[in-house]
Design a protein around this motif. Structure first.
Motif, PDB file in Angstrom:
ATOM      1  N   ASN A  29       0.808  -1.224   0.000  1.00  0.00           N
ATOM      2  CA  ASN A  29       0.000   0.000   0.000  1.00  0.00           C
ATOM      3  C   ASN A  29       0.841   1.274   0.000  1.00  0.00           C
ATOM      4  O   ASN A  29       0.565   2.217   0.736  1.00  0.00           O
ATOM      5  N   GLY A  30       1.895   1.292  -0.824  1.00  0.00           N
ATOM      6  CA  GLY A  30       2.714   2.481  -0.949  1.00  0.00           C
ATOM      7  C   GLY A  30       3.743   2.690   0.154  1.00  0.00           C
ATOM      8  O   GLY A  30       4.425   3.707   0.179  1.00  0.00           O
ATOM      9  N   VAL A  31       3.855   1.742   1.078  1.00  0.00           N
ATOM     10  CA  VAL A  31       4.788   1.860   2.194  1.00  0.00           C
ATOM     11  C   VAL A  31       5.845   0.757   2.087  1.00  0.00           C
ATOM     12  O   VAL A  31       5.524  -0.400   1.817  1.00  0.00           O
ATOM     13  N   TYR A  32       7.105   1.142   2.297  1.00  0.00           N
ATOM     14  CA  TYR A  32       8.213   0.187   2.291  1.00  0.00           C
ATOM     15  C   TYR A  32       8.592  -0.136   3.731  1.00  0.00           C
ATOM     16  O   TYR A  32       8.707   0.763   4.559  1.00  0.00           O
ATOM     17  N   ARG A  33       8.802  -1.407   3.993  1.00  0.00           N
ATOM     18  CA  ARG A  33       9.289  -1.840   5.308  1.00  0.00           C
ATOM     19  C   ARG A  33      10.641  -2.506   5.103  1.00  0.00           C
ATOM     20  O   ARG A  33      10.764  -3.409   4.277  1.00  0.00           O
ATOM     21  N   LEU A  34      11.637  -2.054   5.861  1.00  0.00           N
ATOM     22  CA  LEU A  34      13.006  -2.538   5.735  1.00  0.00           C
ATOM     23  C   LEU A  34      13.398  -3.217   7.033  1.00  0.00           C
ATOM     24  O   LEU A  34      13.045  -2.742   8.114  1.00  0.00           O
ATOM     25  N   ARG A  72      21.610  -3.068  13.188  1.00  0.00           N
ATOM     26  CA  ARG A  72      20.224  -3.539  13.175  1.00  0.00           C
ATOM     27  C   ARG A  72      19.299  -2.337  12.978  1.00  0.00           C
ATOM     28  O   ARG A  72      19.473  -1.312  13.638  1.00  0.00           O
ATOM     29  N   PHE A  73      18.371  -2.475  12.054  1.00  0.00           N
ATOM     30  CA  PHE A  73      17.303  -1.485  11.959  1.00  0.00           C
ATOM     31  C   PHE A  73      16.070  -2.110  11.326  1.00  0.00           C
ATOM     32  O   PHE A  73      16.155  -3.035  10.530  1.00  0.00           O
ATOM     33  N   GLU A  74      14.942  -1.617  11.753  1.00  0.00           N
ATOM     34  CA  GLU A  74      13.639  -1.943  11.173  1.00  0.00           C
ATOM     35  C   GLU A  74      12.947  -0.613  10.963  1.00  0.00           C
ATOM     36  O   GLU A  74      12.724   0.134  11.914  1.00  0.00           O
ATOM     37  N   LEU A  75      12.636  -0.317   9.721  1.00  0.00           N
ATOM     38  CA  LEU A  75      12.076   0.982   9.374  1.00  0.00           C
ATOM     39  C   LEU A  75      10.842   0.827   8.508  1.00  0.00           C
ATOM     40  O   LEU A  75      10.715  -0.120   7.738  1.00  0.00           O
ATOM     41  N   GLU A  76       9.971   1.796   8.613  1.00  0.00           N
ATOM     42  CA  GLU A  76       8.818   1.902   7.738  1.00  0.00           C
ATOM     43  C   GLU A  76       8.966   3.230   7.012  1.00  0.00           C
ATOM     44  O   GLU A  76       9.088   4.276   7.660  1.00  0.00           O
ATOM     45  N   CYS A  77       9.009   3.182   5.693  1.00  0.00           N
ATOM     46  CA  CYS A  77       9.283   4.373   4.887  1.00  0.00           C
ATOM     47  C   CYS A  77       8.130   4.643   3.934  1.00  0.00           C
ATOM     48  O   CYS A  77       7.731   3.755   3.181  1.00  0.00           O
ATOM     49  N   THR A  78       7.636   5.861   3.968  1.00  0.00           N
ATOM     50  CA  THR A  78       6.596   6.284   3.042  1.00  0.00           C
ATOM     51  C   THR A  78       7.189   7.347   2.136  1.00  0.00           C
ATOM     52  O   THR A  78       7.633   8.396   2.626  1.00  0.00           O
ATOM     53  N   PRO A  79       7.242   7.106   0.829  1.00  0.00           N
ATOM     54  CA  PRO A  79       7.823   8.088  -0.086  1.00  0.00           C
ATOM     55  C   PRO A  79       7.098   9.425  -0.001  1.00  0.00           C
ATOM     56  O   PRO A  79       5.873   9.464   0.118  1.00  0.00           O
ATOM     57  N   GLY A  80       7.860  10.503  -0.070  1.00  0.00           N
ATOM     58  CA  GLY A  80       7.290  11.842  -0.020  1.00  0.00           C
ATOM     59  C   GLY A  80       6.862  12.345  -1.395  1.00  0.00           C
ATOM     60  O   GLY A  80       6.277  13.410  -1.505  1.00  0.00           O
ATOM     61  N   GLY A  81       7.179  11.601  -2.435  1.00  0.00           N
ATOM     62  CA  GLY A  81       6.831  12.002  -3.803  1.00  0.00           C
ATOM     63  C   GLY A  81       6.832  10.780  -4.700  1.00  0.00           C
ATOM     64  O   GLY A  81       6.968   9.648  -4.231  1.00  0.00           O
ATOM     65  N   GLY A  82       6.715  11.019  -5.972  1.00  0.00           N
ATOM     66  CA  GLY A  82       6.694   9.935  -6.940  1.00  0.00           C
ATOM     67  C   GLY A  82       8.076   9.395  -7.237  1.00  0.00           C
ATOM     68  O   GLY A  82       9.074   9.859  -6.676  1.00  0.00           O
ATOM     69  N   PRO A  83       8.166   8.420  -8.126  1.00  0.00           N
ATOM     70  CA  PRO A  83       9.460   7.823  -8.500  1.00  0.00           C
ATOM     71  C   PRO A  83      10.402   8.879  -9.087  1.00  0.00           C
ATOM     72  O   PRO A  83       9.959   9.820  -9.747  1.00  0.00           O
ATOM     73  N   VAL A  84      11.684   8.704  -8.832  1.00  0.00           N
ATOM     74  CA  VAL A  84      12.713   9.562  -9.409  1.00  0.00           C
ATOM     75  C   VAL A  84      13.485   8.701 -10.404  1.00  0.00           C
ATOM     76  O   VAL A  84      14.092   7.700 -10.010  1.00  0.00           O
TER      77      VAL A  84
END
Length: 189
Positions: A156-161, A171-183
């Motif tokens: 749903n538009g969200v990346y989980r790393l 170690r990291f666990e992140l949830e990233c939501t793009p601020g704009g469209g593809p570059v």
């Protein structure tokens, strides 16, 4: 002597195959005019030799510290045209691709930069890539000594790393939501 006979036989078979209209499989070349479509193009394109998913960002901890992260998955094709789309007869253990992953975390306040890398062949136990519609885009086993897996999930538009390397203390666990469209890189990507 046995090896020479085998090589001659292989050469004759290849020449016969090509003479009767067979073509050696080749990798598809990236070319202008590709029609991008998302989320389809978030996922792997096995007809190409190389592709990657590169995520970087800057974070601020709850304590106000600045951090930077990177997670990159690379897919490196081993042999072109090995698996046709929808081929259900091939073994899941055949390595069509290699998966390389690189993760890093930088803490400028502590003058610390941690990184870790792995390379595996794609098999059900070591790593792989999801198909369009899967939530997992790419995953691989963590480095030796860490019983975990690294992964990039898209939903749903969200990346989980997720990254873990006990030996490096990374170690990291992140949830990233793009601020704009593809570059896109270059004209038309």
């Amino acid at each position: 002597m046995r090896r020479a006979v085998g090589m001659v036989t292989l050469g004759v078979l290849l020449a016969a195959w090509l003479a009767f209209g067979g073509e050696a499989p080749v990798w598809r070349a990236a070319a202008p005019g590709y029609q991008w479509s998302f989320p389809r193009d978030v996922y792997t394109h096995p007809e190409y030799k190389t592709e990657w998913w590169y995520l970087t960002g800057h974070l601020t901890t709850e304590d106000g510290e600045a951090l930077a992260f990177q997670l990159t998955f690379f897919r490196l094709g081993v042999q072109p045209g090995v698996r046709a789309a929808g081929d259900t007869t091939a073994s899941a253990w055949r390595a069509d691709d290699l998966i390389m992953a690189h993760a890093a975390l930088t803490d400028p306040g502590r003058d610390q930069h941690l990184f870790s890398e792995v390379i595996w062949r794609t098999t059900p136990f070591l790593g792989g890539f999801g198909a369009v519609g899967d939530s997992t885009v790419a995953w691989c086993r963590a480095p030796a000594g860490t019983d975990d897996r690294w992964q990039l999930v898209y939903r749903n538009g969200v990346y989980r790393l997720r990254v873990n390397d006990r030996r490096q203390g990374l170690r990291f666990e992140l949830e990233c939501t793009p601020g704009g469209g593809p570059v896109f890189h270059g004209r038309g990507g």
